[in-house]
Design a protein around this motif. Structure first.
Motif, mmCIF file in Angstrom:
data_model
loop_
_atom_site.group_PDB
_atom_site.id
_atom_site.type_symbol
_atom_site.label_atom_id
_atom_site.label_comp_id
_atom_site.label_asym_id
_atom_site.label_seq_id
_atom_site.Cartn_x
_atom_site.Cartn_y
_atom_site.Cartn_z
ATOM 1 N N LYS A 1 42.091 61.383 37.158
ATOM 2 C CA LYS A 1 41.941 61.145 38.596
ATOM 3 C C LYS A 1 40.729 60.274 38.925
ATOM 4 O O LYS A 1 40.748 59.558 39.916
ATOM 5 N N THR A 2 39.683 60.343 38.117
ATOM 6 C CA THR A 2 38.445 59.643 38.458
ATOM 7 C C THR A 2 38.154 58.418 37.595
ATOM 8 O O THR A 2 37.341 57.585 37.987
ATOM 9 N N GLU A 3 38.798 58.291 36.441
ATOM 10 C CA GLU A 3 38.424 57.222 35.522
ATOM 11 C C GLU A 3 39.538 56.265 35.135
ATOM 12 O O GLU A 3 39.263 55.126 34.748
ATOM 13 N N ILE B 1 45.342 54.398 48.715
ATOM 14 C CA ILE B 1 44.742 55.707 48.469
ATOM 15 C C ILE B 1 43.389 55.496 47.800
ATOM 16 O O ILE B 1 43.299 54.846 46.756
ATOM 17 N N GLU B 2 42.373 56.036 48.402
ATOM 18 C CA GLU B 2 41.008 55.949 47.866
ATOM 19 C C GLU B 2 40.673 57.227 47.111
ATOM 20 O O GLU B 2 41.251 58.280 47.361
ATOM 21 N N ALA B 3 39.730 57.119 46.213
ATOM 22 C CA ALA B 3 39.253 58.303 45.491
ATOM 23 C C ALA B 3 38.648 59.293 46.486
ATOM 24 O O ALA B 3 38.018 58.897 47.464
ATOM 25 N N ARG B 4 38.849 60.559 46.237
ATOM 26 C CA ARG B 4 38.325 61.613 47.107
ATOM 27 C C ARG B 4 37.031 62.168 46.513
ATOM 28 O O ARG B 4 36.884 62.256 45.293
ATOM 29 N N SER B 5 36.143 62.589 47.360
ATOM 30 C CA SER B 5 34.894 63.185 46.862
ATOM 31 C C SER B 5 35.182 64.467 46.091
ATOM 32 O O SER B 5 34.476 64.793 45.137
ATOM 33 N N SER B 6 36.238 65.185 46.460
ATOM 34 C CA SER B 6 36.585 66.415 45.737
ATOM 35 C C SER B 6 36.995 66.107 44.294
ATOM 36 O O SER B 6 36.735 66.909 43.395
ATOM 37 N N PHE C 1 44.160 53.163 38.025
ATOM 38 C CA PHE C 1 45.445 53.092 38.720
ATOM 39 C C PHE C 1 45.142 52.726 40.167
ATOM 40 O O PHE C 1 44.144 53.172 40.728
ATOM 41 N N TRP C 2 46.015 51.947 40.767
ATOM 42 C CA TRP C 2 45.913 51.622 42.179
ATOM 43 C C TRP C 2 47.125 52.220 42.858
ATOM 44 O O TRP C 2 48.259 51.974 42.450
ATOM 45 N N LYS C 3 46.866 53.011 43.909
ATOM 46 C CA LYS C 3 47.935 53.768 44.562
ATOM 47 C C LYS C 3 48.065 53.342 46.028
ATOM 48 O O LYS C 3 47.072 53.281 46.749
#
Length: 151
Positions: free
Chosen positions: A116-118, A134-139, A121-123
């Protein structure tokens, strides 16, 4: 079994194939991620995923190698879809075989947090005919960070 799927994936078949090759395991854990029907209160019509031809497979291989070492895995599988995927359809499959169940559970969780973090992928989601990146979430970053705290 590490790779990118350009067609739909079949998690039960992937799991059966994985189990057949995971001889000697005391525990096998798996996770199948599916496309959400709702995201932030909006109905998702479809999700489009793109990837980098060289970097994404290399990132998945690196994550798998790190999980193998960290959790003494006998085997690991990571298969991630790209292209158009609709709500309810599987998007990612991760399985781990380890000497003990807790190692297998933790390895799958660890791999997903890293993917999820590394993994590059572009969504892009489609809501009511409009596209939204879709951007990465802080969670997701917080989930990833807990592995640094525990090991």
């Amino acid at each position: 079994m590490i790779g990118i799927a350009t067609d739909a994936i079949d998690p039960p078949s992937l799991l059966a194939e994985f189990i057949a090759t995971a001889r000697g395991a005391g525990g096998i854990a798996s996770f199948t991620g599916v496309v959400r029907g709702l995201n932030e209160g909006r109905a998702v019509e479809k999700l489009w995923l793109d990837f980098h031809e060289r970097m994404t497979p290399a990132a998945l291989e690196g994550i798998a190698a790190d999980a193998r070492t960290r959790f003494a895995l006998l085997a690991i599988a990571i298969v991630h879809c790209v292209g158009e995927v609709c709500p309810g359809e599987p998007i990612v499959f991760v399985a781990a075989a380890a000497p003990r169940r807790r190692l297998a559970f933790d390895a799958v969780d660890y791999a997903m947090d890293r993917i999820k973090t590394e993994a590059p992928f572009w969504k892009r989601e489609t809501h009511t005919g409009r596209d939204h990146w879709i951007e990465a979430r802080s969670s997701d970053q917080m989930d990833r960070a807990r592995w640094e705290e525990t090991h």
